[in-house]
Design a protein around this motif. Structure first.
Motif: not given
Length: 224
Positions: A2, A71-73, A75-76
Motif C-alpha cells: 500500500i 492484494d492490499s487495500r 478503506k476509502t
C-alpha cells in the motif's frame, strides 16, 4: 504493497467529505484521521512484507510456494464514514481505533486448501503478532456459499513516537474461492437483491462444486 495517498496537504478535501456526518469534525480531528491512515497503511505494509518473506522461505526450504497472490487495500475515507454512519458511531479517530478493524486489509490467495491454515498458523505463531478476531467461513460457510478465513491481527508499527499495535484484517482463501467471491460480488453489485435471489441456489451449488474440485486437486498434490 500500500502506498499511502492521504497526507496533511489534502486535509481540506477530507474535511469537506466529513462535513456531512455528525455536523463534521473539526480540522484538528481530520488531521488525526490523516495520521491514523498513515499508521494503518504502515501496518498493512508490515504484514505484506511478513507474508512475502514467509512465502520466500517456503520456496527455499520446501521448493514450494503456498501463496498464489496478495492484494492490499485501504478503506476509502468515504467508505469508512459510511460504515461509521451505519453503526451510528461518532466520527472521531479514537472511535475508529477502538471499534473499526478493517481500515487496512489484505487478501491472501493460496494455491491449495491446506495452505490457508498453514498461513494462518504461521502468522498467529509469530511472537510479535496478536490475534484479535477470527471468523472461519471454511468450516462454517455463509448461506450464499462464500468461503474464506477472516483474521484481524494486531501488527507492531514503529513510529517516531514509539511502538504501536495496529489491527489489520486479512482474508485467506484459495484461487477457486476467490474466483467465486469476485464473480458473485460483481453479480450482486450490478443487480438488485431481488433479481439475484432466484439464482441463490445455483451460486451455492457452484461454490460447492468448486470446493469439491479443490479438494480433489489437494489429494493429487499430496500424492505426487
Amino acid at each position: 504493497m500500500i502506498h499511502n495517498k492521504i497526507n496533511v496537504f489534502n486535509v481540506e478535501t477530507l474535511h469537506g467529505q466529513f462535513q456531512s456526518f455528525d455536523g463534521g469534525p473539526a480540522i484538528a480531528e481530520v488531521i488525526k484521521f490523516v495520521k491514523l491512515y498513515q499508521l494503518y497503511s504502515s501496518a498493512a505494509n508490515e504484514l505484506f512484507t511478513k507474508l512475502e518473506n514467509l512465502d520466500s522461505e517456503f520456496q527455499v526450504m520446501h521448493d514450494y510456494n503456498p501463496i498464489h497472490a496478495i492484494d492490499s487495500r485501504m478503506k476509502t475515507p468515504q467508505s469508512l464514514l459510511d460504515k461509521l454512519n451505519r453503526k451510528k458511531i461518532k466520527v472521531t479517530a479514537a472511535n475508529v481505533q477502538a471499534k473499526i478493524y478493517d481500515v487496512a486489509g489484505l487478501r491472501v490467495i493460496t494455491n491449495y486448501l491446506n495452505d490457508i491454515y498453514t498461513i494462518r498458523d504461521l502468522l498467529v505463531n509469530e511472537s510479535d503478532i496478536e490475534l484479535i478476531k477470527e471468523k472461519d467461513y471454511l468450516k462454517n460457510p455463509k448461506s450464499s456459499g462464500y468461503r474464506s478465513l477472516h483474521l484481524v491481527l494486531a501488527i507492531p508499527v514503529f513510529q517516531s513516537t514509539g511502538l504501536k499495535k495496529v489491527p489489520v484484517e486479512i482474508q485467506i482463501r484459495t484461487i477457486g474461492m476467490d474466483m467465486w467471491a469476485s464473480l458473485e460480488h460483481k453479480l450482486r453489485y450490478k443487480n438488485s437483491d431481488d433479481s439475484i435471489t432466484k439464482y441463490a441456489q445455483k451460486l451455492e451449488d457452484y461454490a460447492n462444486q468448486l470446493l469439491a474440485i479443490e479438494q480433489g486437486m489437494q489429494v493429487i498434490q499430496q500424492n505426487l
